[in-house]
Scaffold this motif. Sequence first.
Motif, short mmCIF file in Angstrom:
data_model
loop_
_atom_site.label_atom_id
_atom_site.label_comp_id
_atom_site.label_asym_id
_atom_site.label_seq_id
_atom_site.Cartn_x
_atom_site.Cartn_y
_atom_site.Cartn_z
N GLU A 147 0.86 -1.21 0.00
CA GLU A 147 0.00 0.00 0.00
C GLU A 147 0.88 1.25 0.00
O GLU A 147 0.61 2.21 -0.71
CB GLU A 147 -0.89 0.02 1.26
CG GLU A 147 -2.04 -0.95 1.22
CD GLU A 147 -3.28 -0.36 0.53
OE1 GLU A 147 -3.25 0.81 0.14
OE2 GLU A 147 -4.27 -1.11 0.38
N GLU A 148 1.95 1.20 0.81
CA GLU A 148 2.84 2.36 0.96
C GLU A 148 3.51 2.71 -0.38
O GLU A 148 3.56 3.86 -0.79
CB GLU A 148 3.90 2.05 2.03
CG GLU A 148 4.82 3.22 2.33
CD GLU A 148 6.15 2.79 2.96
OE1 GLU A 148 6.91 3.69 3.34
OE2 GLU A 148 6.41 1.56 3.04
N LYS A 149 4.02 1.67 -1.05
CA LYS A 149 4.68 1.89 -2.36
C LYS A 149 3.67 2.44 -3.36
O LYS A 149 3.97 3.35 -4.13
CB LYS A 149 5.23 0.56 -2.89
CG LYS A 149 6.70 0.36 -2.64
CD LYS A 149 7.18 -0.82 -3.50
CE LYS A 149 8.35 -1.53 -2.87
NZ LYS A 149 8.69 -2.77 -3.55
N PHE A 150 2.48 1.85 -3.35
CA PHE A 150 1.43 2.27 -4.28
C PHE A 150 1.10 3.75 -4.07
O PHE A 150 1.03 4.54 -5.01
CB PHE A 150 0.19 1.39 -4.06
CG PHE A 150 -0.98 1.71 -4.96
CD1 PHE A 150 -0.80 2.09 -6.28
CD2 PHE A 150 -2.28 1.61 -4.47
CE1 PHE A 150 -1.90 2.37 -7.10
CE2 PHE A 150 -3.37 1.89 -5.28
CZ PHE A 150 -3.18 2.28 -6.60
N GLU A 151 0.94 4.14 -2.80
CA GLU A 151 0.61 5.55 -2.49
C GLU A 151 1.75 6.48 -2.92
O GLU A 151 1.51 7.58 -3.40
CB GLU A 151 0.32 5.72 -0.98
CG GLU A 151 -0.95 5.05 -0.50
CD GLU A 151 -2.21 5.42 -1.29
OE1 GLU A 151 -2.30 6.57 -1.77
OE2 GLU A 151 -3.10 4.55 -1.44
N MET A 152 2.99 6.02 -2.74
CA MET A 152 4.14 6.85 -3.11
C MET A 152 4.17 7.08 -4.63
O MET A 152 4.43 8.17 -5.11
CB MET A 152 5.44 6.19 -2.65
CG MET A 152 6.65 7.11 -2.81
SD MET A 152 8.18 6.28 -2.32
CE MET A 152 8.57 5.38 -3.80
N ILE A 153 3.88 6.01 -5.39
CA ILE A 153 3.87 6.11 -6.86
C ILE A 153 2.74 7.05 -7.29
O ILE A 153 2.93 7.94 -8.12
CB ILE A 153 3.71 4.72 -7.51
CG1 ILE A 153 4.97 3.88 -7.24
CG2 ILE A 153 3.47 4.83 -9.01
CD1 ILE A 153 4.82 2.39 -7.51
N LEU A 154 1.56 6.86 -6.70
CA LEU A 154 0.41 7.72 -7.05
C LEU A 154 0.70 9.19 -6.76
O LEU A 154 0.29 10.07 -7.52
CB LEU A 154 -0.84 7.29 -6.27
CG LEU A 154 -1.61 6.08 -6.78
CD1 LEU A 154 -2.86 5.87 -5.93
CD2 LEU A 154 -2.00 6.22 -8.25
N ALA A 155 1.42 9.43 -5.67
CA ALA A 155 1.72 10.82 -5.28
C ALA A 155 2.57 11.53 -6.34
O ALA A 155 2.51 12.75 -6.48
CB ALA A 155 2.44 10.83 -3.94
N ARG A 156 3.35 10.76 -7.11
CA ARG A 156 4.21 11.37 -8.14
C ARG A 156 3.48 11.50 -9.48
O ARG A 156 3.99 12.10 -10.40
CB ARG A 156 5.47 10.51 -8.35
CG ARG A 156 6.41 10.54 -7.17
CD ARG A 156 7.68 9.79 -7.48
NE ARG A 156 8.36 10.35 -8.63
CZ ARG A 156 8.71 9.65 -9.71
NH1 ARG A 156 8.40 8.38 -9.82
NH2 ARG A 156 9.36 10.24 -10.70
N GLN A 157 2.30 10.90 -9.58
CA GLN A 157 1.58 10.90 -10.85
C GLN A 157 0.41 11.87 -10.80
O GLN A 157 -0.25 12.01 -9.78
CB GLN A 157 1.08 9.48 -11.17
CG GLN A 157 2.23 8.49 -11.34
CD GLN A 157 1.75 7.11 -11.77
OE1 GLN A 157 0.61 6.73 -11.58
NE2 GLN A 157 2.65 6.33 -12.35
N MET A 158 0.19 12.53 -11.92
CA MET A 158 -0.96 13.42 -12.04
C MET A 158 -2.25 12.60 -11.85
O MET A 158 -2.32 11.48 -12.33
CB MET A 158 -0.92 14.04 -13.44
CG MET A 158 -2.05 14.99 -13.73
SD MET A 158 -1.91 15.57 -15.44
CE MET A 158 -0.57 16.74 -15.31
N PRO A 159 -3.26 13.15 -11.16
CA PRO A 159 -4.51 12.38 -10.97
C PRO A 159 -5.09 11.94 -12.31
O PRO A 159 -5.02 12.66 -13.31
CB PRO A 159 -5.43 13.37 -10.26
CG PRO A 159 -4.51 14.37 -9.63
CD PRO A 159 -3.30 14.46 -10.50
N ASP A 160 -5.70 10.75 -12.29
CA ASP A 160 -6.26 10.17 -13.51
C ASP A 160 -7.27 11.12 -14.17
O ASP A 160 -7.30 11.27 -15.39
CB ASP A 160 -6.91 8.83 -13.15
CG ASP A 160 -7.56 8.17 -14.35
OD1 ASP A 160 -6.87 7.98 -15.39
OD2 ASP A 160 -8.76 7.85 -14.29
#
Length: 202
Positions: A147-160
């Motif tokens: 979950e932590e890795k997933f959240e970190m990756i999402l934080a660097r990506q523009m929202p869908d």
Amino acid sequence: MIVIGLTGSIGMGKTTTAKLFAEEGVPVLDSDEVVHGLYRAEAVAQIEAAFPGTTVSGVVDREKLGGILRKNPANFRRLEEIVHPLVRKKQETFLSEARKNSRKFALLDIPLLFETGAESRVDKVVVVSCAPEIQRERVLSRPGMTEEKFEMILARQMPDAEKRRRADFIIDSGNGVEAARDQVRDILQKLTAESRRGEMHA
């Protein structure tokens, strides 16, 4: 030649969609694969200089590098300053090769297309998307994903939602591969018709 930029957040089905374009005869350059290649060649010395101890036997150790990036997200910027110019060079070579071979289309698969301003270097942007619950399920089923890795990756990506807003075309990958294949074919038909109209008016 029409240059297509393909993007989409993690778990949206971008890699599968890129393969569908390739199966339709479109030359595809996968930016992630380019980076993996650079981690074994041109980028190694610069990464070792910036992040000492992250290379082993002349190859970047992605686990060690990932650990340093997780400790300090500011390090992402330093890494990007090394890697992005090298990736861009490979993309330019790929596109000039495709032009030389008189290709109608060429596709650049770029995970952080909007985040790095790469949309200015392509003619059309295709965003791959699906429902958030499908995305989460796909990502968390990957080996080593947390979950932590997933959240970190999402934080660097523009929202869908923002990616979809900026796209020329959206492919919904939530209904399986065949439905996505139909959408890919539809996009290529539309772009072919558009370029024919352009030639007629030229």
